[in-house]
Scaffold this active site. Sequence first.
Site, mmCIF file in Angstrom:
data_model
loop_
_atom_site.group_PDB
_atom_site.id
_atom_site.type_symbol
_atom_site.label_atom_id
_atom_site.label_comp_id
_atom_site.label_asym_id
_atom_site.label_seq_id
_atom_site.Cartn_x
_atom_site.Cartn_y
_atom_site.Cartn_z
ATOM 1 N N ASP A 1 -0.285 -6.649 -3.872
ATOM 2 C CA ASP A 1 -0.638 -5.555 -2.944
ATOM 3 C C ASP A 1 0.035 -4.249 -3.358
ATOM 4 O O ASP A 1 -0.589 -3.174 -3.300
ATOM 5 C CB ASP A 1 -0.144 -5.887 -1.527
ATOM 6 C CG ASP A 1 -1.094 -6.794 -0.766
ATOM 7 O OD1 ASP A 1 -2.266 -6.908 -1.146
ATOM 8 O OD2 ASP A 1 -0.631 -7.374 0.243
ATOM 9 N N HIS B 1 1.485 -2.013 3.491
ATOM 10 C CA HIS B 1 0.565 -0.962 3.030
ATOM 11 C C HIS B 1 0.977 0.425 3.519
ATOM 12 O O HIS B 1 0.884 1.409 2.784
ATOM 13 C CB HIS B 1 -0.867 -1.271 3.485
ATOM 14 C CG HIS B 1 -1.360 -2.588 2.984
ATOM 15 N ND1 HIS B 1 -1.439 -2.883 1.641
ATOM 16 C CD2 HIS B 1 -1.766 -3.707 3.636
ATOM 17 C CE1 HIS B 1 -1.889 -4.118 1.492
ATOM 18 N NE2 HIS B 1 -2.086 -4.635 2.683
ATOM 19 N N HIS C 1 -6.850 -5.259 -3.142
ATOM 20 C CA HIS C 1 -6.879 -6.335 -4.147
ATOM 21 C C HIS C 1 -7.753 -5.957 -5.350
ATOM 22 O O HIS C 1 -7.425 -6.261 -6.491
ATOM 23 C CB HIS C 1 -7.359 -7.653 -3.521
ATOM 24 C CG HIS C 1 -6.487 -8.123 -2.393
ATOM 25 N ND1 HIS C 1 -6.853 -9.110 -1.530
ATOM 26 C CD2 HIS C 1 -5.255 -7.718 -1.992
ATOM 27 C CE1 HIS C 1 -5.895 -9.304 -0.634
ATOM 28 N NE2 HIS C 1 -4.908 -8.459 -0.888
ATOM 29 N N HIS D 1 2.130 -12.265 -3.906
ATOM 30 C CA HIS D 1 1.036 -11.502 -3.306
ATOM 31 C C HIS D 1 1.515 -10.109 -2.881
ATOM 32 O O HIS D 1 0.769 -9.130 -2.980
ATOM 33 C CB HIS D 1 0.386 -12.232 -2.124
ATOM 34 C CG HIS D 1 -0.817 -11.504 -1.641
ATOM 35 N ND1 HIS D 1 -2.027 -11.569 -2.285
ATOM 36 C CD2 HIS D 1 -0.975 -10.588 -0.650
ATOM 37 C CE1 HIS D 1 -2.883 -10.754 -1.693
ATOM 38 N NE2 HIS D 1 -2.266 -10.142 -0.684
HETATM 39 ZN ZN LIG Z 1 -3.060 -8.389 0.145
#
Ligand SMILES: [Zn+2]
Length: 305
Positions: free
Chosen positions: A239, A262, A78, A235
Amino acid sequence: MIYQRTIAKEVSITGIGIHSGKKVTLKMYPSDADTGVVFKRTDIPSAQAIKADARNVGPTRNNTTLGEGADAIHTVEHLLSALYGLGIDNVYCEMDGPEVPIMDGSSASFVFVLKETGVENLNKTKKFMVITEPVEVEHNGTFARIEPSKNLIIDSTIVFAHPTINTQKEIFEFSCENYIQEISRARTFGMLRDVDMLKRMGLAKGGSLDNAIVLDDYKVINQDGLRFRDEFVRHKILDTIGDVSLLGYELAGKITTYKSGHYLHNVLCRKVLDTPSCFEIVSASSLTQEVREAHRLPQFISVTN
Ligand SMILES: [Zn+2]
């Protein structure tokens, strides 16, 4: 001309880590052109500084971690997203704990602090990674692709078997201003039914309604509800920007993701870096006026030269 940026002066932020639950102070210092974003743990005397680079990413379960083992830096995504959003290329970060503070679960607090601190132009042109050939990665029914495009565009789709989320898709075209307005306020989210399991795994110890959207089996349980109707996919874009900033340059390319996380973002970045024929590094002056404008900071952020 678009110059590389750092912060105008040092600044300090204190908060808790969402996974560790530990209080941590993050200090950021101005740094020189071409040094990038560098992290260092000050609570471990032997800790080495770690550059924010996709090749330095360790574990990617529920967050993005730089390095491995005791002196790793957890949950960098973030903060990195906020730095990319404001086009801050170079900053030196010291932390007295293992995890970047979660703040309100979005990057808005970092944007606010950086705005208050101010931005400084360095005497060196910004560099861009221009994607020239598509690169795609897949994993268990999820995928991420990057392909040529004048500006950074992120086309993101998320799918959750939950009546409040279901399928959400958003196409975001990057500009500093759009990032601040449309993306930075979108918070991370989690399911109430997963909280016990995450805590048993040593994760989400600091998680609460103050730093995440929490959903029971039917609805959002945060009293104030959502900040955007499609806050979840926004969001995911936040990310994605944090994770692909680990390529180390401003980007000109279109990224399409489907149920990505991720791990997949990092696999994509590594494949790009391992495929030199798929990109060129160019100076900002060779981009179109429109793209250069997109990287200009809005008036309410003070920029010194
Ligand atoms: Zn996040």
